[in-house]
Design a protein around this motif. Structure first.
Motif, mmCIF file in Angstrom:
data_model
loop_
_atom_site.group_PDB
_atom_site.id
_atom_site.type_symbol
_atom_site.label_atom_id
_atom_site.label_comp_id
_atom_site.label_asym_id
_atom_site.label_seq_id
_atom_site.Cartn_x
_atom_site.Cartn_y
_atom_site.Cartn_z
ATOM 1 N N ASN A 135 -10.443 -5.127 -3.640
ATOM 2 C CA ASN A 135 -9.287 -4.931 -2.764
ATOM 3 C C ASN A 135 -9.288 -5.743 -1.476
ATOM 4 O OD1 ASN A 135 -9.629 -2.173 -4.301
ATOM 5 N ND2 ASN A 135 -7.500 -2.317 -3.686
ATOM 6 N N HIS B 107 -6.005 -6.886 3.558
ATOM 7 C CA HIS B 107 -5.529 -6.563 2.215
ATOM 8 C C HIS B 107 -4.236 -7.335 1.942
ATOM 9 C CE1 HIS B 107 -8.445 -3.339 2.574
ATOM 10 N NE2 HIS B 107 -7.876 -3.028 3.719
ATOM 11 N N PRO B 108 -4.122 -7.975 0.798
ATOM 12 C CA PRO B 108 -2.960 -8.823 0.540
ATOM 13 C C PRO B 108 -1.666 -8.069 0.258
ATOM 14 C CG PRO B 108 -4.412 -8.813 -1.359
ATOM 15 C CD PRO B 108 -5.107 -8.051 -0.274
ATOM 16 N N GLU B 109 -1.749 -6.822 -0.202
ATOM 17 C CA GLU B 109 -0.531 -6.132 -0.617
ATOM 18 C C GLU B 109 -0.344 -4.754 -0.025
ATOM 19 O OE1 GLU B 109 -0.567 -6.177 -4.865
ATOM 20 O OE2 GLU B 109 -0.564 -8.348 -4.965
ATOM 21 N N SER B 110 -1.381 -4.079 0.362
ATOM 22 C CA SER B 110 -1.249 -2.664 0.698
ATOM 23 C C SER B 110 -0.865 -2.419 2.160
ATOM 24 C CB SER B 110 -2.545 -1.919 0.387
ATOM 25 O OG SER B 110 -3.593 -2.397 1.183
ATOM 26 N N CYS B 111 0.003 -1.433 2.347
ATOM 27 C CA CYS B 111 0.245 -0.865 3.669
ATOM 28 C C CYS B 111 -0.780 0.236 3.857
ATOM 29 C CB CYS B 111 1.646 -0.274 3.752
ATOM 30 S SG CYS B 111 2.937 -1.520 3.692
ATOM 31 N N SER C 68 -3.647 4.480 1.804
ATOM 32 C CA SER C 68 -3.195 3.146 1.420
ATOM 33 C C SER C 68 -2.119 3.250 0.338
ATOM 34 C CB SER C 68 -4.382 2.332 0.893
ATOM 35 O OG SER C 68 -3.953 1.103 0.373
ATOM 36 N N SER C 69 -1.221 2.275 0.345
ATOM 37 C CA SER C 69 -0.161 2.235 -0.668
ATOM 38 C C SER C 69 -0.645 1.669 -2.004
ATOM 39 C CB SER C 69 1.023 1.404 -0.159
ATOM 40 O OG SER C 69 0.638 0.056 0.029
ATOM 41 N N GLU C 70 -1.885 1.178 -2.041
ATOM 42 C CA GLU C 70 -2.452 0.620 -3.270
ATOM 43 C C GLU C 70 -3.700 1.388 -3.680
ATOM 44 O OE1 GLU C 70 -1.053 -1.786 -5.139
ATOM 45 O OE2 GLU C 70 0.579 -1.778 -3.682
ATOM 46 N N THR D 179 0.873 -3.059 8.009
ATOM 47 C CA THR D 179 1.380 -3.690 6.799
ATOM 48 C C THR D 179 0.246 -4.483 6.160
ATOM 49 O OG1 THR D 179 2.075 -5.686 7.980
ATOM 50 C CG2 THR D 179 3.708 -3.921 7.763
ATOM 51 N N ALA D 180 0.526 -5.072 5.040
ATOM 52 C CA ALA D 180 -0.440 -5.975 4.412
ATOM 53 C C ALA D 180 -0.666 -7.168 5.341
ATOM 54 C CB ALA D 180 0.111 -6.450 3.069
ATOM 55 N N ARG D 181 -1.770 -7.854 5.143
ATOM 56 C CA ARG D 181 -2.073 -9.108 5.838
ATOM 57 C C ARG D 181 -2.365 -8.924 7.323
ATOM 58 N NH1 ARG D 181 -1.534 -13.331 2.807
ATOM 59 N NH2 ARG D 181 -1.031 -14.772 4.479
#
Length: 127
Positions: free
Chosen positions: A120, A50-54, A110-112, A91-93
């Motif tokens: 996603n 995931h590019p952005e979510s923790c 998830s944070s997103e 973390t992301a990535r």
């Protein structure tokens, strides 16, 4: 591994009525919460990130002896064994996934906001 933290869930209060188990406490804000019922021998995807979510993953029941995570940025890759009570922060990535040794119940946050795998998840060659 950079971008990954693993710990045991803590019993923060216990009495004759119940145990209160803490999964996370302020590490990040959750926008999406899922319960995953994974059958023995099945794989949670190991070919996406995931590019952005923790994310936080709590092994409520069961376990996985071959859960692989790879940091997309550093190339660092590690295989983990998770058992009941483990809490995993990512973390992301971080590409992630594994094959479960027994029927398992995973609580995943998830944070997103999660819309769909197409929206996603970034798919890649299986790690």
């Amino acid at each position: 591994m950079k971008g990954v933290e693993i710990r045991k869930a803590l019993i923060v209060n216990s009495d004759e009525r119940r145990d209160i188990i803490e999964i996370l406490n302020g590490q990040f804000a959750i926008k999406n919460m899922k319960v995953l019922k994974v059958k023995k021998g099945e794989q949670l995807l190991g070919n996406h990130w995931h590019p952005e979510s923790c994310e936080v993953m709590y092994i409520f029941k069961g376990g996985c002896s071959k859960y692989v995570m790879e940091n997309i940025d550093t190339g660092e890759k590690e295989t983990f064994k998770f058992i009941e009570g483990d809490v995993i922060f990512r973390t992301a990535r971080i590409a992630h996934g594994g094959i479960f040794d027994e029927d398992s119940i995973i609580i995943d946050g998830s944070s997103e906001t999660y819309i769909s795998a197409d929206f996603n998840d970034i798919f890649r060659k299986v790690i």
